[in-house]
Write an enzyme that holds these catalytic residues in place. Structure first.
Site, PDB file in Angstrom:
ATOM      1  N   SER A 226       0.840  -1.192   0.000  1.00  0.00           N
ATOM      2  CA  SER A 226       0.000   0.000   0.000  1.00  0.00           C
ATOM      3  C   SER A 226       0.878   1.246   0.000  1.00  0.00           C
ATOM      4  CB  SER A 226      -0.911  -0.003   1.230  1.00  0.00           C
ATOM      5  OG  SER A 226      -1.614   1.218   1.320  1.00  0.00           O
TER       6      SER A 226
ATOM      7  N   GLY B 250      -1.870   4.638  -4.279  1.00  0.00           N
ATOM      8  CA  GLY B 250      -2.421   3.362  -4.715  1.00  0.00           C
ATOM      9  C   GLY B 250      -1.640   2.163  -4.228  1.00  0.00           C
TER      10      GLY B 250
ATOM     11  N   ASP C 241      -8.155  -1.772   4.994  1.00  0.00           N
ATOM     12  CA  ASP C 241      -8.980  -2.967   5.167  1.00  0.00           C
ATOM     13  C   ASP C 241      -9.901  -3.173   3.964  1.00  0.00           C
ATOM     14  OD1 ASP C 241      -7.799  -3.146   7.670  1.00  0.00           O
ATOM     15  OD2 ASP C 241      -9.382  -1.980   8.620  1.00  0.00           O
TER      16      ASP C 241
END
Length: 306
Positions: free
Chosen positions: A216, A221, A248
């Site tokens: 991440s 992105g 998440d």
């Protein structure tokens, strides 16, 4: 069904205040309570996408009872194991003026050896019929640091694909057990590999045992090192809002693509679109469904040269 594991569940409390000022009293304008912990966040997003989802982990005490009551109001099936100690609380204070969030996380209950044995047996039972499993978040006190590695080996023995999303020594030991997917953020990746160069660190993490590593990069992105090559996926533009739960939601997107047997570009597109739609949601940890559908058509995925 998709199985999510949250060993350190939490009752998430979100307080909204007009402006957060140190050393001052504040009038809270809104309070939101929801079942929390990374795996439960993933489970709620998966259920909202239409996937049959089962959540396991630990819950105990009055806080745990409240968490389970809230979970019962969702489509997620509750298979949590009880603990003598109370489930922790996490408090997010949202500054309405700036949009910034201050997070306060309790440590969680101490899990006994007997409670861990009960959970391990229940986890093994739940693997029967699972299409994928996600192991998410921190370890509560009392659970040994190799717990995720142990659960990964059980999942692999049952031929169930497993995604690991944790940090520190549990990540280091877990990745050596060869999970199918690992999703660290930039700081977790740097702690694991010693490198802050995204391409180098992501490839190095994969060499440590994971089938694929999806890093991440925050607003920029995702970067994915996979058996099919190196991929970069980015939202069409920077989005402003509350990033709580965005990681998440990305995990949920990856799992959704996995069980649907989607190609890597599609998996990454879902993950980035869900993450951005979560930032745009007015409620922390939820995603804006119309924004998600619109973002699916605009996420840019490119294959990169190492």
């Amino acid at each position: 069904m998709i199985l999510t594991v949250t060993l350190n569940t939490a009752l998430d409390l979100t307080y909204r205040v007009p402006a957060l000022t140190p050393h001052a009293s504040h009038r809270v304008t809104q309070v939101i309570e929801r079942p929390g912990g990374k795996g439960l966040n993933v489970a709620r997003v998966l259920a909202a996408l239409g996937h049959e989802t089962v959540a396991t982990g630990f819950a105990g005490g009055a806080t745990g009872a409240m968490l389970r009551d809230l979970l019962a109001a969702t489509p997620v099936r509750d298979e949590l194991v009880g603990t003598a100690g109370p489930t922790r609380r996490t408090v997010a204070v949202v500054d309405t003026a700036s949009g910034d969030t201050t997070q306060l996380n309790e440590p969680g209950p101490t899990v006994t050896a007997d409670e861990w044995a009960v959970f391990r047996a229940r986890f093994t039972e739940l693997l029967d019929g699972a299409r994928a499993v996600a192991l998410c978040g921190s370890l509560p006190p009392g659970i040994h640091v190799g717990a995720y590695a142990e659960l990964i080996r059980l999942a692999r023995a049952a031929a169930v694909p497993v995604l690991l999303d944790t940090s520190g020594e549990p990540l280091r030991r877990g990745i050596a057990a060869r999970p199918d997917l690992v999703k660290p953020n930039a700081d977790e990746l740097a702690q694991l590999t010693g490198s802050r160069e995204p391409h180098r660190a992501t490839r190095d993490a994969r060499r440590r045992g994971a089938h694929a590593v999806i890093s991440s990069l925050g607003p920029e992105g995702l970067l994915a090192a996979t058996p099919e090559g190196l991929w970069r996926a980015a939202p069409p533009a920077a989005v402003k809002g509350n990033p709580t739960g965005a990681g998440d939601s990305a995990v949920a997107g990856l799992l959704s693509g996995l069980v649907d047997d989607a190609a890597w570009p599609e998996r990454l597109t879902r993950a980035v679109a869900l993450s951005a739609a979560t930032v745009l949601s007015p409620v922390a940890g939820e995603f804006d469904a119309p924004a998600y559908e619109e973002l699916l058509t605009r996420v840019k995925v490119t294959q990169e040269t190492p």
